[in-house]
Design a protein around this motif. Sequence first.
Motif, short mmCIF file in Angstrom:
data_model
loop_
_atom_site.label_atom_id
_atom_site.label_comp_id
_atom_site.label_asym_id
_atom_site.label_seq_id
_atom_site.Cartn_x
_atom_site.Cartn_y
_atom_site.Cartn_z
N PHE A 325 -113.48 -39.57 -12.99
CA PHE A 325 -114.88 -39.52 -13.40
C PHE A 325 -114.99 -38.87 -14.78
CE2 PHE A 325 -119.08 -37.64 -13.68
CZ PHE A 325 -119.90 -38.64 -13.19
N GLN A 326 -114.34 -37.75 -14.97
CA GLN A 326 -114.38 -37.06 -16.26
C GLN A 326 -113.72 -37.88 -17.36
OE1 GLN A 326 -116.13 -34.37 -16.97
NE2 GLN A 326 -116.81 -34.27 -14.81
N HIS A 327 -112.66 -38.60 -17.02
CA HIS A 327 -111.99 -39.44 -18.01
C HIS A 327 -112.92 -40.56 -18.49
CE1 HIS A 327 -108.98 -41.96 -19.94
NE2 HIS A 327 -109.36 -42.97 -19.17
N PHE A 328 -113.58 -41.23 -17.55
CA PHE A 328 -114.49 -42.31 -17.93
C PHE A 328 -115.73 -41.77 -18.64
CE2 PHE A 328 -112.57 -44.66 -14.13
CZ PHE A 328 -111.70 -45.38 -14.93
N LEU A 329 -116.12 -40.57 -18.28
CA LEU A 329 -117.29 -39.95 -18.92
C LEU A 329 -117.00 -39.68 -20.40
CD1 LEU A 329 -120.09 -39.13 -17.92
CD2 LEU A 329 -119.20 -36.82 -17.55
N GLY A 330 -115.77 -39.29 -20.70
CA GLY A 330 -115.35 -39.13 -22.09
C GLY A 330 -116.18 -38.16 -22.90
N LEU A 355 -115.65 -47.18 -9.77
CA LEU A 355 -115.94 -45.83 -10.27
C LEU A 355 -116.28 -45.87 -11.76
CD1 LEU A 355 -116.05 -42.76 -9.97
CD2 LEU A 355 -113.56 -42.71 -10.30
N ARG A 356 -115.55 -46.66 -12.52
CA ARG A 356 -115.83 -46.79 -13.96
C ARG A 356 -117.23 -47.35 -14.18
NH1 ARG A 356 -112.24 -51.09 -16.47
NH2 ARG A 356 -113.88 -52.37 -15.54
N ASN A 357 -117.60 -48.37 -13.42
CA ASN A 357 -118.94 -48.95 -13.54
C ASN A 357 -120.01 -47.94 -13.13
OD1 ASN A 357 -117.77 -51.34 -14.37
ND2 ASN A 357 -117.88 -52.32 -12.36
N PHE A 358 -119.70 -47.12 -12.12
CA PHE A 358 -120.64 -46.09 -11.69
C PHE A 358 -120.89 -45.08 -12.81
CE2 PHE A 358 -121.35 -41.84 -9.97
CZ PHE A 358 -122.46 -42.03 -9.16
N VAL A 359 -119.82 -44.70 -13.54
CA VAL A 359 -119.98 -43.76 -14.65
C VAL A 359 -120.87 -44.35 -15.73
CG1 VAL A 359 -118.76 -42.57 -16.51
CG2 VAL A 359 -117.80 -42.59 -14.20
N GLU A 360 -120.70 -45.63 -16.05
CA GLU A 360 -121.55 -46.27 -17.05
C GLU A 360 -123.00 -46.28 -16.60
OE1 GLU A 360 -120.57 -47.13 -20.06
OE2 GLU A 360 -118.58 -46.36 -19.52
N ARG A 361 -123.22 -46.53 -15.32
CA ARG A 361 -124.59 -46.53 -14.80
C ARG A 361 -125.16 -45.12 -14.83
NH1 ARG A 361 -123.41 -49.34 -10.78
NH2 ARG A 361 -123.32 -47.80 -9.09
N GLY A 367 -126.96 -39.33 -13.33
CA GLY A 367 -126.04 -39.29 -12.21
C GLY A 367 -126.72 -39.38 -10.87
N LYS A 368 -127.82 -38.65 -10.67
CA LYS A 368 -128.51 -38.65 -9.39
C LYS A 368 -129.10 -40.02 -9.07
CE LYS A 368 -127.94 -34.33 -8.15
NZ LYS A 368 -127.11 -33.97 -6.96
N ASP A 369 -129.70 -40.65 -10.09
CA ASP A 369 -130.28 -41.98 -9.87
C ASP A 369 -129.19 -43.00 -9.58
OD1 ASP A 369 -132.87 -41.16 -10.12
OD2 ASP A 369 -133.07 -41.71 -12.24
N ALA A 370 -128.05 -42.89 -10.28
CA ALA A 370 -126.94 -43.80 -10.03
C ALA A 370 -126.42 -43.64 -8.61
CB ALA A 370 -125.81 -43.55 -11.03
N LEU A 371 -126.34 -42.39 -8.15
CA LEU A 371 -125.88 -42.12 -6.79
C LEU A 371 -126.87 -42.66 -5.77
CD1 LEU A 371 -123.58 -40.71 -5.25
CD2 LEU A 371 -124.97 -38.65 -5.24
N ARG A 372 -128.16 -42.42 -6.02
CA ARG A 372 -129.18 -42.94 -5.10
C ARG A 372 -129.14 -44.46 -5.06
NH1 ARG A 372 -132.27 -38.29 -6.76
NH2 ARG A 372 -132.98 -39.37 -8.64
N SER A 373 -128.91 -45.09 -6.21
CA SER A 373 -128.82 -46.55 -6.25
C SER A 373 -127.67 -47.06 -5.40
CB SER A 373 -128.63 -47.01 -7.70
OG SER A 373 -128.41 -48.39 -7.78
N SER A 374 -126.52 -46.40 -5.50
CA SER A 374 -125.37 -46.81 -4.70
C SER A 374 -125.63 -46.60 -3.22
CB SER A 374 -124.13 -46.01 -5.12
OG SER A 374 -123.76 -46.33 -6.44
N GLN A 375 -126.23 -45.47 -2.87
CA GLN A 375 -126.51 -45.18 -1.47
C GLN A 375 -127.55 -46.15 -0.91
OE1 GLN A 375 -127.57 -41.07 -1.92
NE2 GLN A 375 -125.49 -40.34 -1.55
N ALA A 376 -128.53 -46.52 -1.73
CA ALA A 376 -129.54 -47.49 -1.28
C ALA A 376 -128.89 -48.84 -1.01
CB ALA A 376 -130.64 -47.62 -2.33
N THR A 377 -127.95 -49.21 -1.85
CA THR A 377 -127.25 -50.47 -1.65
C THR A 377 -126.47 -50.46 -0.34
OG1 THR A 377 -127.02 -50.78 -4.03
CG2 THR A 377 -125.55 -52.05 -2.63
N ILE A 378 -125.81 -49.32 -0.05
CA ILE A 378 -125.07 -49.18 1.19
C ILE A 378 -126.00 -49.33 2.40
CG2 ILE A 378 -123.76 -47.54 2.61
CD1 ILE A 378 -122.65 -46.40 -0.02
#
Length: 448
Positions: A325-330, A355-361, A367-378
């Motif tokens: 995550f930190q690597h992709f965050l750069g 994971l890389r696509n999640f970092v871009e999102r 971060g919180k919105d990206a996480l909520r988006s993933s959880q909503a999809t699940i």
Amino acid sequence: MATLSIDCPLMVPGEYDDETELRREEPGRLVRSWPELSWNDDSGPHKCVVTARTTLGSAPGAQVRIGDREVSRLHAELEPTDRGTWVRDLGSRNGTFVNNLQVAAALLPDGARIRVGRTDVVLRYPAEASPVELWPKETFGGLIGASTPMRELFAQMSRVAQSDAPVLILGETGTGKELVARAIHDASARAAGPFVIVDCAALASSLIEGELFGHTRGAFTGAVSARAGSFEAANGGTIFLDEIGELPLELQPKLLRVLESRCVKRLGESEHRSIDVRLVAATHRDLRRMVNAGAFREDLYFRIAVLPLALPPLRARKSDVALLFQHFLGGRQTVEPVSEQEIAEMPWLGNVRELRNFVERACAIGGKDALRSSQATIEAAGAPAAADSSVVAFNQPFKEFRERWIDHGEREYLQRLLERHGRNVPAAAEEAGLDRTYVYRLIRKHGL
């Protein structure tokens, strides 16, 4: 003999609970108890030690060859892990049994008796453990990982790079198979030569032969000029055949001939051209099952699988999630950053690519919105451990779009198939024309 089909999908280290610890840390090193096999077959008594994924079968190229006519050519697989050894049936014609119970996959206790054909193979763990080689760094080429599975893989890659034998990279979608191939090339004596990539899944079957071997002008409709193929282009270097499991069956003998003769013949001409190329292939499929099903040539499988490398999925190395995550965050900042624990507990069925696509999102919407988006999809998918790959966006590279679209369609097909049969897996497998064990793997993969 009692029979019981243990409905267990393909597993990886970290996906099971067992209290038998067969790996332990000692100052400055890692040691593991490697399983020892013993058996008697038509040619007499045998013993061997298993230190990696190993195929049992009656084929001459099987890593553990059983002299028994009732054993399938590629019958079963043994995989030693930190907490025990897994046995998995490979679609054999008469099944695999552990202590008189028929299994699809099972974790073996000390003293387990594995029946294949008419032969009993006994597995035991020695009292003394042996050292495990670990790469001293957290990187190898473009790959990053501090976990034990990745440092073991890096050490294997270093050894493989010193050879010129064919390599077969096995791993789920998104685990980084192309990065592994590139890293092996860059660490080899061929590093100064070309590295040529051919995606066998992205080419129409009618075009693959010309892409691989080249063609002369007028060899087929649209061939307006002569063209060297990928093997010629890779001369002096490495050719990487991605998704080799998608190679048409009728083309496989021609590839085998090229690998054995080290010569290519362009379409439309009779001249053979010598080549000096190392082959690295990759697939997310189990080619041994394809061999048993008649969908992949056995002789080609053994020719390309001289040095197999198995990539662990991201869920089997959760300690690497925060590092990646930190690597992709750069160094970029995200709004409302997520905690390391939150991202480590995500299922990541799309592995490192997801994971890389999640970092871009996360960088785009927080971060919180990206996480909520993933959880909503699940939650929308109705699967407690499914990734967000069921939402297919059209604004992404074609290869990623194709893989996500296939995953989405695969999940929808499977869900409706199970509903029609009231979740009766044997009946569903029969309708779909699939092996029952493979259906169980799909159920686990898609969280159904």
